[in-house]
Enzyme design. Structure first.
Site, PDB file in Angstrom:
ATOM      1  N   GLU A 281       0.825  -1.207   0.000  1.00 39.28           N
ATOM      2  CA  GLU A 281       0.000   0.000   0.000  1.00 39.28           C
ATOM      3  C   GLU A 281       0.857   1.253   0.000  1.00 39.28           C
ATOM      4  O   GLU A 281       0.888   1.997   0.976  1.00 39.28           O
ATOM      5  CB  GLU A 281      -0.914  -0.016   1.231  1.00 39.28           C
ATOM      6  N   PRO A 282       1.568   1.506  -1.090  1.00 36.99           N
ATOM      7  CA  PRO A 282       2.407   2.701  -1.126  1.00 36.99           C
ATOM      8  C   PRO A 282       1.582   3.976  -1.259  1.00 36.99           C
ATOM      9  O   PRO A 282       0.622   4.019  -2.031  1.00 36.99           O
ATOM     10  CB  PRO A 282       3.262   2.482  -2.383  1.00 36.99           C
TER      11      PRO A 282
ATOM     12  N   ARG B  16       3.164   7.641  -0.020  1.00 39.23           N
ATOM     13  CA  ARG B  16       4.167   8.691  -0.211  1.00 39.23           C
ATOM     14  C   ARG B  16       5.057   8.447  -1.436  1.00 39.23           C
ATOM     15  O   ARG B  16       5.384   9.384  -2.162  1.00 39.23           O
ATOM     16  CB  ARG B  16       5.041   8.726   1.053  1.00 39.23           C
TER      17      ARG B  16
ATOM     18  N   ARG C 231       3.104  19.782   8.149  1.00 37.87           N
ATOM     19  CA  ARG C 231       4.110  18.776   8.491  1.00 37.87           C
ATOM     20  C   ARG C 231       5.324  19.323   9.238  1.00 37.87           C
ATOM     21  O   ARG C 231       5.934  18.620  10.025  1.00 37.87           O
ATOM     22  CB  ARG C 231       4.518  17.977   7.251  1.00 37.87           C
TER      23      ARG C 231
ATOM     24  N   TYR D 275       5.756  17.597  12.674  1.00 43.87           N
ATOM     25  CA  TYR D 275       6.872  16.637  12.738  1.00 43.87           C
ATOM     26  C   TYR D 275       8.246  17.276  12.592  1.00 43.87           C
ATOM     27  O   TYR D 275       9.230  16.561  12.500  1.00 43.87           O
ATOM     28  CB  TYR D 275       6.779  15.609  11.595  1.00 43.87           C
TER      29      TYR D 275
ATOM     30  N   CYS E  98      -2.158  32.929  12.626  1.00 40.08           N
ATOM     31  CA  CYS E  98      -1.861  33.630  13.878  1.00 40.08           C
ATOM     32  C   CYS E  98      -1.289  32.646  14.870  1.00 40.08           C
ATOM     33  O   CYS E  98      -1.987  32.235  15.816  1.00 40.08           O
ATOM     34  CB  CYS E  98      -3.122  34.239  14.434  1.00 40.08           C
ATOM     35  N   GLU E  99      -0.064  32.229  14.655  1.00 42.43           N
ATOM     36  CA  GLU E  99       0.530  31.205  15.498  1.00 42.43           C
ATOM     37  C   GLU E  99       2.026  31.175  15.206  1.00 42.43           C
ATOM     38  O   GLU E  99       2.423  30.988  14.051  1.00 42.43           O
ATOM     39  CB  GLU E  99      -0.134  29.860  15.126  1.00 42.43           C
TER      40      GLU E  99
ATOM     41  N   TYR F  94       0.432  13.768   2.022  1.00 48.83           N
ATOM     42  CA  TYR F  94       0.121  14.246   3.373  1.00 48.83           C
ATOM     43  C   TYR F  94       0.219  15.765   3.487  1.00 48.83           C
ATOM     44  O   TYR F  94       0.618  16.287   4.528  1.00 48.83           O
ATOM     45  CB  TYR F  94       1.016  13.542   4.412  1.00 48.83           C
TER      46      TYR F  94
HETATM   47  N1  LLP Z   1      -1.061   1.425   4.679  1.00 49.50           N
HETATM   48  C1  LLP Z   1      -1.396   1.725   5.945  1.00 49.50           C
HETATM   49  C2  LLP Z   1      -2.200   0.788   6.705  1.00 49.50           C
HETATM   50  C3  LLP Z   1      -0.978   2.943   6.512  1.00 49.50           C
HETATM   51  O1  LLP Z   1      -1.307   3.217   7.774  1.00 49.50           O
HETATM   52  C4  LLP Z   1      -0.214   3.847   5.748  1.00 49.50           C
HETATM   53  C5  LLP Z   1       0.203   5.137   6.289  1.00 49.50           C
HETATM   54  C6  LLP Z   1       0.096   3.494   4.425  1.00 49.50           C
HETATM   55  C7  LLP Z   1      -0.340   2.275   3.922  1.00 49.50           C
HETATM   56  C8  LLP Z   1       0.878   4.398   3.509  1.00 49.50           C
HETATM   57  O2  LLP Z   1       2.163   4.624   3.959  1.00 49.50           O
HETATM   58  P1  LLP Z   1       3.229   5.409   3.024  1.00 49.50           P
HETATM   59  O3  LLP Z   1       3.551   4.515   1.847  1.00 49.50           O
HETATM   60  O4  LLP Z   1       2.618   6.674   2.594  1.00 49.50           O
HETATM   61  O5  LLP Z   1       4.389   5.605   3.916  1.00 49.50           O
HETATM   62  N2  LLP Z   1       0.966  11.888   8.088  1.00 49.50           N
HETATM   63  C9  LLP Z   1       2.272  11.243   8.111  1.00 49.50           C
HETATM   64  C10 LLP Z   1       2.217   9.873   7.483  1.00 49.50           C
HETATM   65  C11 LLP Z   1       1.259   8.940   8.171  1.00 49.50           C
HETATM   66  C12 LLP Z   1       1.176   7.605   7.501  1.00 49.50           C
HETATM   67  C13 LLP Z   1       0.044   6.808   8.043  1.00 49.50           C
HETATM   68  N3  LLP Z   1      -0.143   5.533   7.442  1.00 49.50           N
HETATM   69  C14 LLP Z   1       3.258  12.156   7.379  1.00 49.50           C
HETATM   70  O6  LLP Z   1       2.871  13.219   6.962  1.00 49.50           O
HETATM   71  O7  LLP Z   1       4.423  11.808   7.265  1.00 49.50           O
END
Ligand code: LLP
Length: 431
Positions: free
Chosen positions: A290-291, A293, A330, A334, A361-362, A390
């Site tokens: 499940e890519p 990013r 972000r 983070y 305003c922060e 994201y």
């Molecule tokens: N599958 C599941 C079950 C997940 O929880 C996630 C991400 C993905 C796939 C996708 O992951 P990716 O390939 O995008 O790394 N908001 C955070 C990222 C939170 C990711 C949550 N789950 C950020 O901005 O870095």
């Protein structure tokens, strides 16, 4: 660092896929999310073709749409023969409205509501990835009422520590997601799921974290999961048919990041899957990932206009832009690093110790601190790279700031895929 599709042209402007970024800013206004459609499609093709060639028939990648969810992205994913992962009724609704085939949707979440589960069953979602026993029994009842047999997966915590930000690390035992193998709850959940008349357990799923640059945690996860497949077989006599490794492959935000290529990441995963299945004498499962990013992250660039410059002698220079934490939270959340470029100029005096500030305003509303910029002036267009994942999906209307528009660019052409919110839109639900 320039992400794929970006280059400076002889007029000193930054271009994306043949489009002058300064001209795009003039045409569509700022802040503006610009998505490189070619790169998105190319990334999908790299995933689909590698998986078709190296994993069991029936395997396919699912785009994790929490990274960026809108009608057009689901249309593109459908055209590229991807599956999608959704995590809420809202993402599911958007996917269905984009005519995305329900059987290629995987539905996640640690607290899906009754309405969300009913909707998923009613529309025939391909897999519902069950997070806890309460949900398992609720779903069994909902499927029974709908007179259907719902295919499910179970979310498993494999106990793998991935080196990434604490907030986006999820595979360890102390996590709100899923069932842990090490304390026996995963096996108990498998047995419970197999005993539910209206559910068919097809898949075990794990997701160890996000923005990961190393193959080892994924390889370890495959081994742990396959060992668990054997335990399940020994205990129940049944083989689980599908392994889903979740998302997590990193993207490049600055020169310090060196993410793996899609094929570099998948090659050892395919090898360990095959060799472990052979060694343990397991029928090879269908494989899913499940890519998020790694498909849309580097394809996104956010444009802002510089509105004010404040030089605080011997301290720093604040450059205020017309967006900020409402369109990209972000850094505030983070301390995420980004590459920021002056898209209006390729040469001139370099200004150091610059902080890019948003308009909320922060004090914490910053996009980046301590960076260098080429001769910034009021009216210049700034480009923040790798904002495809994201960013829009985590945007808010804080301070009643309308969300920016999003455009897609491809072969020198641009088109709007999400309109800029208007002030009237902000009042849509106010009574
Ligand atoms: N599958 C599941 C079950 C997940 O929880 C996630 C991400 C993905 C796939 C996708 O992951 P990716 O390939 O995008 O790394 N908001 C955070 C990222 C939170 C990711 C949550 N789950 C950020 O901005 O870095």
């Amino acid at each position: 660092m320039l992400t794929p599709g970006l280059e400076f042209s002889s007029n000193g402007h930054l271009y994306i896929e043949g489009c002058d970024i300064v001209a795009l800013a003039q045409k569509y206004g700022t802040p503006l999310y610009v998505m490189n459609e070619k790169l998105i499609r190319n990334n999908c093709r790299r995933y689909t073709s590698f998986i078709a060639e190296n994993f069991k028939t029936g395997s396919f990648p699912c785009y994790a749409s929490k990274a960026l969810s809108c009608l057009e992205i689901y249309r593109i994913m459908n055209e590229e023969k991807m599956g999608v992962d959704v995590v809420s009724g809202g993402e599911l609704y958007t996917a269905l409205k984009a005519d995305f085939p329900a059987e290629r949707i995987f539905f996640h979440g640690n607290n899906k509501t009754v309405d969300e589960l009913r909707m998923a069953v009613e529309f025939g979602v391909g897999r519902i990835i069950v997070d806890n026993l309460t949900e398992l029994h609720l779903l069994d009842k909902i499927a029974s009422e709908a007179k259907s047999k719902q295919k499910i997966g179970l979310r498993i915590k494999p106990g793998i520590e991935a080196h990434t930000h604490d907030y986006i690390r999820t595979g360890q035992i102390d996590s709100k997601f899923g069932f842990s193998i090490e304390n026996g709850e995963a096996l108990e959940a498998v047995k419970e799921a197999m005993s539910c008349d209206n559910l068919e357990l097809c898949q075990l799923h794990c997701h160890i974290g996000s923005q990961i640059f190393d193959t080892q945690p994924f390889v370890d996860a495959v081994k742990v999961m396959l060992d668990f497949f054997v335990i399940i077989h020994n205990e129940t006599g049944q083989w689980i048919k599908e392994l889903n490794l979740g998302g997590g492959l990193g993207a490049s935000y600055t020169d310090a990041d060196s993410p793996l290529e899609i094929e570099e990441y998948l090659t050892p995963v395919a090898q360990i899957l095959k060799s472990t299945c052979k060694e343990l004498d397991i029928p090879e499962p269908e494989f899913h990932i499940e890519p998020g990013r790694s498909i849309v992250g580097e394809a996104g660039t956010t444009l802002y206009t510089i509105g004010a410059i404040k030089d605080i002698k011997d301290i720093r220079t604040y450059i205020s832009v017309d967006g900020g934490m409402a369109d990209n939270i972000r850094y505030a959340l983070y301390k995420a690093e980004y590459t920021v470029l002056n898209a209006s100029k390729n040469s001139g005096t370099i200004k150091d110790n610059v902080t890019i500030a948003g308009k909320c305003c922060e004090s914490g509303d910053l996009i980046q601190e301590g960076i260098s910029l080429t001769e910034p002036d009021v009216g210049d267009i700034l480009a923040v790279l790798t904002t495809g994942a994201y960013n829009y999906s985590m945007a808010s209307n804080y301070n009643r700031i309308p969300r920016p528009a999003m455009i897609m660019v491809k072969d020198g052409n641009s088109r709007v895929v999400i309109q800029r919110e208007s002030y009237a839109d902000l009042l849509n639900n106010d009574i």
